[in-house]
Design a protein around this motif. Structure first.
Motif, PDB file in Angstrom:
ATOM      1  N   LYS A 229      -3.074  -6.419   1.241  1.00 49.51           N
ATOM      2  CA  LYS A 229      -1.661  -6.499   1.651  1.00 49.51           C
ATOM      3  C   LYS A 229      -1.498  -6.663   3.150  1.00 49.51           C
ATOM      4  CE  LYS A 229      -2.345  -1.789   1.036  1.00 49.51           C
ATOM      5  NZ  LYS A 229      -2.771  -0.925   0.020  1.00 49.51           N
TER       6      LYS A 229
ATOM      7  N   GLY B 260      -0.420   2.778  -9.052  1.00 49.05           N
ATOM      8  CA  GLY B 260      -0.369   1.917  -7.875  1.00 49.05           C
ATOM      9  C   GLY B 260      -1.704   1.789  -7.176  1.00 49.05           C
ATOM     10  N   ALA B 261      -2.710   2.460  -7.674  1.00 48.98           N
ATOM     11  CA  ALA B 261      -4.037   2.413  -7.047  1.00 48.98           C
ATOM     12  C   ALA B 261      -5.074   2.804  -8.096  1.00 48.98           C
ATOM     13  CB  ALA B 261      -4.086   3.367  -5.863  1.00 48.98           C
TER      14      ALA B 261
ATOM     15  N   ILE C  50       6.477   2.726  -3.778  1.00 43.95           N
ATOM     16  CA  ILE C  50       5.334   1.830  -3.658  1.00 43.95           C
ATOM     17  C   ILE C  50       4.217   2.438  -2.822  1.00 43.95           C
ATOM     18  CG2 ILE C  50       6.439  -0.377  -4.215  1.00 43.95           C
ATOM     19  CD1 ILE C  50       7.131  -0.790  -1.328  1.00 43.95           C
ATOM     20  N   ASN C  51       4.336   3.727  -2.542  1.00 38.23           N
ATOM     21  CA  ASN C  51       3.193   4.424  -1.958  1.00 38.23           C
ATOM     22  C   ASN C  51       2.946   5.700  -2.753  1.00 38.23           C
ATOM     23  OD1 ASN C  51       1.985   6.576   0.064  1.00 38.23           O
ATOM     24  ND2 ASN C  51       1.257   4.560   0.610  1.00 38.23           N
ATOM     25  N   GLY C  52       1.847   5.690  -3.494  1.00 36.31           N
ATOM     26  CA  GLY C  52       1.533   6.811  -4.387  1.00 36.31           C
ATOM     27  C   GLY C  52       1.226   8.093  -3.627  1.00 36.31           C
ATOM     28  N   THR C  53       0.628   7.950  -2.450  1.00 37.63           N
ATOM     29  CA  THR C  53       0.270   9.149  -1.677  1.00 37.63           C
ATOM     30  C   THR C  53       1.532   9.922  -1.288  1.00 37.63           C
ATOM     31  OG1 THR C  53      -1.697   8.050  -0.869  1.00 37.63           O
ATOM     32  CG2 THR C  53      -0.939   9.932   0.402  1.00 37.63           C
TER      33      THR C  53
ATOM     34  N   ASP D  72       2.014   1.317   4.890  1.00 37.17           N
ATOM     35  CA  ASP D  72       1.542   0.735   3.628  1.00 37.17           C
ATOM     36  C   ASP D  72       2.739   0.245   2.784  1.00 37.17           C
ATOM     37  OD1 ASP D  72      -0.680   0.550   1.449  1.00 37.17           O
ATOM     38  OD2 ASP D  72       0.868   1.786   0.506  1.00 37.17           O
TER      39      ASP D  72
ATOM     40  N   ALA E 150      -5.237   8.641  -0.562  1.00 39.89           N
ATOM     41  CA  ALA E 150      -4.728   8.172   0.735  1.00 39.89           C
ATOM     42  C   ALA E 150      -5.555   7.002   1.261  1.00 39.89           C
ATOM     43  CB  ALA E 150      -4.733   9.323   1.725  1.00 39.89           C
ATOM     44  N   GLU E 151      -4.955   6.165   2.085  1.00 34.94           N
ATOM     45  CA  GLU E 151      -5.668   5.084   2.764  1.00 34.94           C
ATOM     46  C   GLU E 151      -6.722   5.695   3.684  1.00 34.94           C
ATOM     47  OE1 GLU E 151      -4.850   1.478   2.642  1.00 34.94           O
ATOM     48  OE2 GLU E 151      -3.926   2.295   0.852  1.00 34.94           O
TER      49      GLU E 151
ATOM     50  N   LYS F 123       3.851  -3.671   1.642  1.00 38.00           N
ATOM     51  CA  LYS F 123       4.136  -4.101   0.263  1.00 38.00           C
ATOM     52  C   LYS F 123       5.565  -4.654   0.159  1.00 38.00           C
ATOM     53  CE  LYS F 123       0.900  -0.665  -1.541  1.00 38.00           C
ATOM     54  NZ  LYS F 123       0.774   0.772  -1.870  1.00 38.00           N
TER      55      LYS F 123
ATOM     56  N   ASP G  17      -0.234   5.583   5.104  1.00 34.79           N
ATOM     57  CA  ASP G  17       0.587   6.085   3.998  1.00 34.79           C
ATOM     58  C   ASP G  17       1.786   6.856   4.543  1.00 34.79           C
ATOM     59  OD1 ASP G  17      -1.069   5.351   1.639  1.00 34.79           O
ATOM     60  OD2 ASP G  17      -2.540   6.629   2.615  1.00 34.79           O
TER      61      ASP G  17
HETATM   62  N1  HSE Z   1      -2.705   4.309  -0.332  1.00 39.79           N
HETATM   63  C1  HSE Z   1      -1.991   3.534  -1.290  1.00 39.79           C
HETATM   64  C2  HSE Z   1      -0.999   4.449  -1.983  1.00 39.79           C
HETATM   65  C3  HSE Z   1      -2.914   2.950  -2.319  1.00 39.79           C
HETATM   66  O1  HSE Z   1      -1.069   5.673  -1.798  1.00 39.79           O
HETATM   67  O2  HSE Z   1      -0.158   3.977  -2.712  1.00 39.79           O
HETATM   68  C4  HSE Z   1      -2.881   1.519  -2.605  1.00 39.79           C
HETATM   69  O3  HSE Z   1      -2.046   0.715  -1.904  1.00 39.79           O
END
Ligand code: HSE
Length: 428
Positions: free
Chosen positions: A103, A296-297, A154-157, A197, A185-186, A201, A192
């Protein structure tokens, strides 16, 4: 039946997910799509002898993927910026199909990569929201619609962090450390928690569904570091949950795009997307309200999106690439700057416990013609000399709210930084 031979750059979790899915579902994929998949070459900085490469040749030079005439499709799964960009550029210049999950590269170079030579050979379903087929959803499933709005977790963390803070009243830093330990986490967690992030997206979704242009600077971004357990509890008391959202609104006035924390009403679909799950809700003129939700990951989840691109490339006829498709339905929209966006706001104002404090706060807001929809103030305790006044404002223009916040913060009865969160748009 068509055999597609794959060359993979990188040997991390997603590449391993690709091997696992091909091994387990290769026959199913053949049956369903008429495409037989085999990995013939892998290039990665260091070998991982513990991974079964299923007969593929290994080398440490990424350029080997381009030079091997046997490779039909390259999978760029190494992440990072420079080498990945060079690989994608070289593949497209050589008319070699390439699939990427990257991305950051798309956000920065999407205009070049999706418009030049070989652009129709580039696919990137895995770059946004992992397993969720949102890019094919916008470019394919919803292609007949004008998109009115999009809102996504759109960020799972971030979503995991809020969930744990709410469930166990665990402070932010502790939950972040746990998310890193669990591998959500990235590599650099500031991507994040500072919203970068999510902004990457959202930039991709904005280009595909709304503007045809990849431009990170058109997305307003804020992270989640300022949210405390107290904010999550106050929001709950008011009937909301706090989520980090990517939001795009497309009105006659133009398009606004922003990634920030938002109060989401308890009865909204997105309020119930928990843990590391992602979800994207799209409102469009024909299809109405649609919700795409899923992981999402994760290795196999992301590999699922990567292989869907490989299969699409193998089946591709004369179909337009995603950017051409977006441009075809979009006539240079006006982008609305954040200062002109309107939202209702949650304010948590830490104040000294003195007579007249509430009046001073409401007086300051009335100077900016900001009306208050709800208010909470709990009884002060002797151990807690600072009392939070929590307010929900009516919808107000961003520049007005910012000026009012400056004014409030300067009052000598305000004891610490004010926390301000926008309420998610009512249209969602
Ligand atoms: N670090 C990202 C998240 C994973 O937490 O969503 C994939 O993009």
């Amino acid at each position: 039946m068509r055999e597609v031979k794959l060359g993979i750059a990188g040997l991390g979790t997603v590449a391993q997910g690709v091997f696992a899915l091909i091994q387990r579902n290769g026959a199913l994929i053949r049956q369903r799509s008429g495409v037989s998949l085999r990995v013939v070459r892998v290039a990665s900085r260091s070998a991982k002898p513990e991974i079964d490469l299923q007969g593929a040749t290994f080398s440490t030079a990424v350029s080997d993927l381009l030079q091997d005439p046997e490779v039909d499709v390259i999978l760029e799964l190494m992440g990072g910026q420079d080498t990945a960009l060079e690989l994608i550029r070289s593949a497209l210049a050589a008319n070699k199909p390439i699939v990427t999950a990257n991305k950051a590269v798309l956000t920065a170079h999407g205009n070049e990569l999706t418009a030049g030579q070989g652009a129709h050979l580039l696919r990137f379903e895995a770059s946004v929201a992992g397993a969720i087929p949102i890019i094919q959803g916008i470019g394919g499933g919803l292609a007949a619609n004008r998109l009115n709005s999009l809102a996504g977790i759109i960020n799972g963390t971030c979503n995991y962090i809020f969930g744990e803070m709410e469930a166990n009243q665990t402070p932010f830093d502790e939950v972040l450390a746990e998310a890193q330990r669990l591998g959500y986490a990235e590599a650099d967690p500031s991507f994040d928690i500072d919203g970068i992030d999510a902004a990457h997206k959202l930039t991709i979704l904005l280009a595909l569904g709304f503007t045809g242009q990849y431009d990170l600077s058109t997305v307003f971004v804020e992270g989640i570091r300022h949210i405390t357990v107290a904010d999550i509890q106050f929001a709950k008391e008011l009937g909301y949950r706090i989520k980090h959202l990517g939001i795009i609104l497309n009105s006659d006035a133009g398009v606004e795009a922003r990634a920030h924390c938002a109060l989401v009403p308890n009865d909204a679909l997105l309020a119930h997307v928990n843990g590391v799950l992602n979800a994207v809700q799209i409102n469009s003129d024909g299809a109405g309200e649609t919700l795409f939700s899923g992981p999402g990951a994760g290795g196999e989840a992301t590999a699922s999106a990567v292989l869907s691109d490989v299969i699409a490339l193998a089946q591709q006829g004369s179909q337009k690439n995603a950017r051409e498709a977006a441009e075809a339905v979009t006539t240079a929209p006006t982008l609305i700057p954040m200062s002109q966006v309107s939202s209702a706001n949650y304010l948590r104002i830490p104040t000294l416990d003195r007579p007249g404090v509430f009046a001073q706060v409401t007086q300051a807001l009335s100077e900016f013609a900001i009306s208050i929809d709800a208010a909470i103030q709990h009884e002060a305790s002797s151990s807690q000399p600072v009392v939070d006044i929590v307010l929900l404002t009516d919808s107000v223009l961003e520049e007005t709210m910012n000026a009012a916040l400056q004014r409030l913060q300067s009052l000598d009865i305000v004891a610490a930084d004010i926390v301000r969160l926008r309420v998610a748009p009512a249209a969602l």
